[in-house]
Design a protein around this motif. Structure first.
Motif, PDB file in Angstrom:
ATOM      1  N   ILE A  28       0.839  -1.204   0.000  1.00  0.00           N
ATOM      2  CA  ILE A  28       0.000   0.000   0.000  1.00  0.00           C
ATOM      3  C   ILE A  28       0.871   1.250   0.000  1.00  0.00           C
ATOM      4  O   ILE A  28       0.630   2.198  -0.756  1.00  0.00           O
ATOM      5  N   VAL A  29       1.913   1.250   0.832  1.00  0.00           N
ATOM      6  CA  VAL A  29       2.821   2.404   0.899  1.00  0.00           C
ATOM      7  C   VAL A  29       3.506   2.641  -0.442  1.00  0.00           C
ATOM      8  O   VAL A  29       3.696   3.784  -0.876  1.00  0.00           O
ATOM      9  N   ARG A  30       3.858   1.542  -1.129  1.00  0.00           N
ATOM     10  CA  ARG A  30       4.528   1.670  -2.432  1.00  0.00           C
ATOM     11  C   ARG A  30       3.562   2.055  -3.547  1.00  0.00           C
ATOM     12  O   ARG A  30       3.987   2.326  -4.672  1.00  0.00           O
ATOM     13  N   GLY A  31       2.267   2.065  -3.284  1.00  0.00           N
ATOM     14  CA  GLY A  31       1.296   2.445  -4.293  1.00  0.00           C
ATOM     15  C   GLY A  31       0.776   1.299  -5.131  1.00  0.00           C
ATOM     16  O   GLY A  31       0.046   1.525  -6.100  1.00  0.00           O
ATOM     17  N   GLU A  32       1.137   0.068  -4.774  1.00  0.00           N
ATOM     18  CA  GLU A  32       0.627  -1.081  -5.523  1.00  0.00           C
ATOM     19  C   GLU A  32      -0.875  -1.248  -5.318  1.00  0.00           C
ATOM     20  O   GLU A  32      -1.574  -1.777  -6.186  1.00  0.00           O
ATOM     21  N   HIS A  33      -1.356  -0.796  -4.171  1.00  0.00           N
ATOM     22  CA  HIS A  33      -2.797  -0.727  -3.897  1.00  0.00           C
ATOM     23  C   HIS A  33      -3.084   0.729  -3.530  1.00  0.00           C
ATOM     24  O   HIS A  33      -2.975   1.114  -2.364  1.00  0.00           O
ATOM     25  N   PRO A  34      -3.413   1.566  -4.503  1.00  0.00           N
ATOM     26  CA  PRO A  34      -3.577   3.007  -4.238  1.00  0.00           C
ATOM     27  C   PRO A  34      -4.825   3.303  -3.403  1.00  0.00           C
ATOM     28  O   PRO A  34      -5.727   2.460  -3.271  1.00  0.00           O
ATOM     29  N   VAL A  35      -4.854   4.511  -2.857  1.00  0.00           N
ATOM     30  CA  VAL A  35      -6.023   4.941  -2.093  1.00  0.00           C
ATOM     31  C   VAL A  35      -7.268   4.833  -2.968  1.00  0.00           C
ATOM     32  O   VAL A  35      -7.272   5.261  -4.121  1.00  0.00           O
ATOM     33  N   ALA A  37      -8.519   1.911  -3.830  1.00  0.00           N
ATOM     34  CA  ALA A  37      -8.536   0.572  -4.428  1.00  0.00           C
ATOM     35  C   ALA A  37      -9.128  -0.446  -3.462  1.00  0.00           C
ATOM     36  O   ALA A  37      -9.038  -0.310  -2.236  1.00  0.00           O
ATOM     37  N   LYS A  38      -9.712  -1.466  -4.032  1.00  0.00           N
ATOM     38  CA  LYS A  38     -10.246  -2.579  -3.243  1.00  0.00           C
ATOM     39  C   LYS A  38      -9.194  -3.682  -3.196  1.00  0.00           C
ATOM     40  O   LYS A  38      -8.640  -4.064  -4.228  1.00  0.00           O
ATOM     41  N   LEU A  39      -8.911  -4.182  -1.999  1.00  0.00           N
ATOM     42  CA  LEU A  39      -7.951  -5.269  -1.874  1.00  0.00           C
ATOM     43  C   LEU A  39      -8.567  -6.575  -2.368  1.00  0.00           C
ATOM     44  O   LEU A  39      -9.796  -6.735  -2.368  1.00  0.00           O
ATOM     45  N   PRO A  40      -7.746  -7.530  -2.791  1.00  0.00           N
ATOM     46  CA  PRO A  40      -8.270  -8.843  -3.172  1.00  0.00           C
ATOM     47  C   PRO A  40      -9.043  -9.466  -2.006  1.00  0.00           C
ATOM     48  O   PRO A  40      -8.838  -9.112  -0.840  1.00  0.00           O
ATOM     49  N   SER A  41      -9.881 -10.419  -2.315  1.00  0.00           N
ATOM     50  CA  SER A  41     -10.686 -11.083  -1.285  1.00  0.00           C
ATOM     51  C   SER A  41      -9.802 -11.899  -0.339  1.00  0.00           C
ATOM     52  O   SER A  41      -8.640 -12.194  -0.648  1.00  0.00           O
ATOM     53  N   GLU A  42     -10.358 -12.271   0.805  1.00  0.00           N
ATOM     54  CA  GLU A  42      -9.632 -13.117   1.760  1.00  0.00           C
ATOM     55  C   GLU A  42      -9.179 -14.406   1.093  1.00  0.00           C
ATOM     56  O   GLU A  42      -8.043 -14.858   1.290  1.00  0.00           O
ATOM     57  N   ALA A  43     -10.067 -14.997   0.301  1.00  0.00           N
ATOM     58  CA  ALA A  43      -9.723 -16.254  -0.365  1.00  0.00           C
ATOM     59  C   ALA A  43      -8.560 -16.067  -1.334  1.00  0.00           C
ATOM     60  O   ALA A  43      -7.637 -16.882  -1.392  1.00  0.00           O
ATOM     61  N   VAL A  79      -8.628   0.619   0.470  1.00  0.00           N
ATOM     62  CA  VAL A  79      -7.505   1.418   0.950  1.00  0.00           C
ATOM     63  C   VAL A  79      -7.968   2.862   1.139  1.00  0.00           C
ATOM     64  O   VAL A  79      -8.567   3.448   0.239  1.00  0.00           O
ATOM     65  N   ILE A  80      -7.670   3.427   2.320  1.00  0.00           N
ATOM     66  CA  ILE A  80      -8.094   4.807   2.602  1.00  0.00           C
ATOM     67  C   ILE A  80      -6.911   5.723   2.916  1.00  0.00           C
ATOM     68  O   ILE A  80      -7.089   6.932   3.067  1.00  0.00           O
ATOM     69  N   ALA A  81      -5.686   5.177   3.019  1.00  0.00           N
ATOM     70  CA  ALA A  81      -4.498   5.996   3.278  1.00  0.00           C
ATOM     71  C   ALA A  81      -3.279   5.266   2.749  1.00  0.00           C
ATOM     72  O   ALA A  81      -3.281   4.038   2.615  1.00  0.00           O
ATOM     73  N   ASP A  82      -2.225   6.030   2.443  1.00  0.00           N
ATOM     74  CA  ASP A  82      -1.024   5.405   1.899  1.00  0.00           C
ATOM     75  C   ASP A  82       0.135   5.396   2.898  1.00  0.00           C
ATOM     76  O   ASP A  82       1.266   5.090   2.542  1.00  0.00           O
ATOM     77  N   ARG A  83      -0.158   5.759   4.166  1.00  0.00           N
ATOM     78  CA  ARG A  83       0.842   5.690   5.228  1.00  0.00           C
ATOM     79  C   ARG A  83       0.159   5.232   6.513  1.00  0.00           C
ATOM     80  O   ARG A  83      -0.935   5.702   6.821  1.00  0.00           O
ATOM     81  N   PRO A  84       0.790   4.340   7.287  1.00  0.00           N
ATOM     82  CA  PRO A  84       0.208   3.951   8.572  1.00  0.00           C
ATOM     83  C   PRO A  84       0.135   5.159   9.497  1.00  0.00           C
ATOM     84  O   PRO A  84       1.012   6.032   9.470  1.00  0.00           O
TER      85      PRO A  84
END
Length: 231
Positions: A28-35, A37-43, A79-84
């Motif tokens: 997320i920090v690297r931008g691979e999952h930008p603000v 974006a929906k993360l892949p499912s648990e499965a 994703v709602i932020a790009d930094r913890p």
């Protein structure tokens, strides 16, 4: 990508949950999952990392605690932020809220517990230590962890201490669940708890306050390690 039983520079064991959490956090920090974006499912994440869905679920909860994602019922994790965040939240309270209060309440309470505990207090604390050592379910362990801290506060003989820790018990449970994603933290915590009970049983106020202060310092260190910086 098998992340189970990974190690960081051969220094300490990294749990599967911590490895998945670190990978997703850094992605997320690297931008691979930008603000947005929906993360892949648990499965899908479980298949990618070759871990169980329960491991993925705990890692996703960790991302939420770090302020990186939000879970929307029936829709997924976004994703709602790009930094913890520097100060994660656990329900109604932040990590800073908890640490400040715990230092001012649990440290003196442990000292009073050494002076005022009853035989029943010691029996309850010893029983909790044994149950936590045997427990194989992480969710059950964190519930016992929070109960242990409430019990120490009650052993102080001052009901106000017990009331304060009872008030933040849900937040303590949530924080404990996140910290246990750090490899070996649970075993470390068990050892710290045992040292605390031994100090209380000895009747030494100084040893009990020192044991509790050390435990809280280790909690803060583990939390900082999890928030961390992207590698």
């Amino acid at each position: 990508m098998n992340l189970s039983d990974s190690r960081t520079a051969g220094v300490r064991r990294v749990s599967a949950q911590e490895a998945v959490l670190a990978h997703l956090r850094d992605a997320i920090v690297r931008g691979e999952h930008p603000v947005g974006a929906k993360l892949p499912s648990e499965a899908a994440l479980g298949a990618e990392f070759e871990v169980s869905r329960s491991v993925v679920r705990e890692a996703l909860r960790g991302l939420q605690a770090l302020g990186l994602t939000v879970s929307r019922s029936g829709k997924g994790t976004f994703v709602i932020a790009d930094r913890p965040v520097d100060n994660p939240r656990f329900g109604s309270y932040s990590a800073r809220d908890l640490l400040e209060v715990r230092r001012h309440v649990e440290v003196p309470a442990a000292g009073y517990a050494a002076e005022r505990h009853t035989a029943d207090d010691l029996r309850q604390l010893t029983d909790l230590l044994e149950r936590m050592a045997r427990e194989t379910d992480d969710s059950a362990w964190v519930a016992l962890d929070s109960l242990f801290h409430v019990t120490v506060a009650r052993a102080s003989g001052n009901p106000v201490f017990g009331k304060v820790i009872e008030e933040v018990r849900d937040a303590l449970t949530r924080q404990s669940a996140l910290l246990n994603q750090r490899g070996e933290r649970r075993a470390e915590s068990d050892a710290e708890h045992r040292r605390l009970v031994e100090a209380i049983a000895s009747g030494r106020q100084d040893a009990a306050t020192e044991a509790m202060a050390d435990h809280l310092a280790n909690v803060e260190h583990a939390l900082s390690d999890l928030v961390g910086r992207p590698r």
